[in-house]
Write a protein that holds these residues in place. Sequence first.
Motif, PDB file in Angstrom:
ATOM      1  N   THR A  87       0.843  -1.203   0.000  1.00 13.18           N
ATOM      2  CA  THR A  87       0.000   0.000   0.000  1.00 13.18           C
ATOM      3  C   THR A  87       0.877   1.250   0.000  1.00 13.18           C
ATOM      4  N   ILE A  88       1.907   1.224   0.846  1.00 14.00           N
ATOM      5  CA  ILE A  88       2.817   2.372   0.931  1.00 14.00           C
ATOM      6  C   ILE A  88       3.518   2.562  -0.410  1.00 14.00           C
ATOM      7  N   ALA A  89       3.998   1.444  -0.983  1.00 11.67           N
ATOM      8  CA  ALA A  89       4.719   1.519  -2.268  1.00 11.67           C
ATOM      9  C   ALA A  89       3.810   2.075  -3.362  1.00 11.67           C
ATOM     10  N   ALA A  90       2.567   1.601  -3.409  1.00 11.20           N
ATOM     11  CA  ALA A  90       1.652   2.070  -4.469  1.00 11.20           C
ATOM     12  C   ALA A  90       1.392   3.561  -4.316  1.00 11.20           C
ATOM     13  N   ARG A  91       1.191   3.998  -3.065  1.00 18.56           N
ATOM     14  CA  ARG A  91       0.885   5.414  -2.804  1.00 18.56           C
ATOM     15  C   ARG A  91       2.035   6.318  -3.268  1.00 18.56           C
ATOM     16  N   TYR A  92       3.275   5.946  -2.901  1.00 16.09           N
ATOM     17  CA  TYR A  92       4.386   6.853  -3.210  1.00 16.09           C
ATOM     18  C   TYR A  92       4.945   6.659  -4.623  1.00 16.09           C
ATOM     19  N   THR A  93       4.630   5.527  -5.246  1.00 12.95           N
ATOM     20  CA  THR A  93       4.980   5.381  -6.667  1.00 12.95           C
ATOM     21  C   THR A  93       4.120   6.366  -7.457  1.00 12.95           C
ATOM     22  N   GLU A  94       2.852   6.387  -7.114  1.00 19.34           N
ATOM     23  CA  GLU A  94       1.938   7.300  -7.805  1.00 19.34           C
ATOM     24  C   GLU A  94       2.375   8.754  -7.568  1.00 19.34           C
ATOM     25  N   ALA A  95       2.739   9.050  -6.325  1.00 17.34           N
ATOM     26  CA  ALA A  95       3.179  10.411  -6.003  1.00 17.34           C
ATOM     27  C   ALA A  95       4.430  10.777  -6.813  1.00 17.34           C
TER      28      ALA A  95
END
Length: 469
Positions: A87-95
Amino acid sequence: MKLYNTLTRKKETFEPQDGKTVRMYVCGPTVYDQLHIGNVRPVIVFDTLRKYFEHFKGWDVNYVQNVTDVDDKLIDRSLKTGDPVETIAARYTEAYFRLLDALGAEPPTHSPRATEHIAEMIELIKALIDKGLAYEVDGDVYYRVSAFDGYGKLSGRKINDLKVGARVAASEKKENPLDFTLWKAAKPGEPKWDSPWGEGRPGWHTECVVLSRRFLGETLDIHAGGNDLIFPHHENEIAQAEGLTEKPFARFWLHSGMLMFHGEKMSKSLGNFAYAHEVLEEFGAETVRYFYLSRHYRKPLDYSKEGLEEARKAISRVQTLIDEVSSELATSSPGEIGAAGRSFLASLPRFRECYITEMDDDLNTVGAIAAIQDIVSETNRFRATAATEDRPVLQEAIALIRELGYPLCLFQEKSRAMKGIEEELIRLLIDLRSELRTKKEFALSDRIRDRLAELGITLKDTAQGTIWT
Ligand SMILES: [Zn+2]
């Protein structure tokens, strides 16, 4: 074009090995948080280089940048917040991709996620063990630094000096304190994958070797990143790649200098940082890019709001010229150009040559920006006395400023103020048309709609009023 190669410690003539496509790898983000403004420097520098290759050298660029989506920092964050690592990875990849877009940086040709290539990393580690370059201890695998002759060649460090420094932190499991982790056994609750050495995950240094080879082949034209990656990250990449293939891993190693804050390196661990998206919100991408590119990419750069304010002023000088000339020429009609106009036109190519000379000299954006500012001075001088028939040539100066600004991502658009005015004008016409319709003056209201349509502006009447696209 010459580029400074960290490996040879000198400027060398660069061109892609096949003469056509630059195989370029830039180490990417670990997606556990938003980027701080210092992390943005290599993004801007290497995006500028890529655009210069494409638009001034005529080369294609295969630009690969990894996304590290499993790592100690992500696991720490997950333990602290309770959110799963994915979840963290998906959030900050998008960012991260949002940030690239906001910065005007082209997205990479390929941006592989580490977790999508674990099987290939296991294969690489197996091959290193088979060659005697790595060994397993209790589910961890380490690289055997003493088995690779070239260790230290990129950073210029000597193995013996390094040993003294590393002794304190030496793990008892390792044969040698310098040996680094290729595979890490998983602790309970950590993300993990099956391997011949038990469940675990690959080390960060292995990731970049595998992902660059996968998309770019065994020898890259350029491997790049911030200069804090030279040791140990890039040194450890070379040890794996060249230990295995016995071929050069990258022909050129390029490194950008650090962003400093009051003389110290800006970093999250020191707490002296500003988030990139917040600085962008305050100053805009053009100002941030100008600020970075006004200093040579290899030199350290001091972060300050004053520096950003100065960048903003320098941009507005160019932008004022662009805006004024655009609005003046929108109402002028073309005619015969006089001698003074022709002589001004003839003076323009030398600015372009000057710009190229600077950019070809190890991406000297400082000189390149100065060349653009010289065009502005020269154009302002010419404008002050130019006769009416000569004024259309001003358009050529603006076109040149835009062309040279393109790799830097500067001066491409109308200023925010001008864009605001255009939107206001469209709104004004829409309101006028509505009033005419209320008064049943349909011939006139339809003319407004049709003329706008000719300009590519479509009106749509809805229950909430008229909207335009
Ligand atoms: Zn890397």
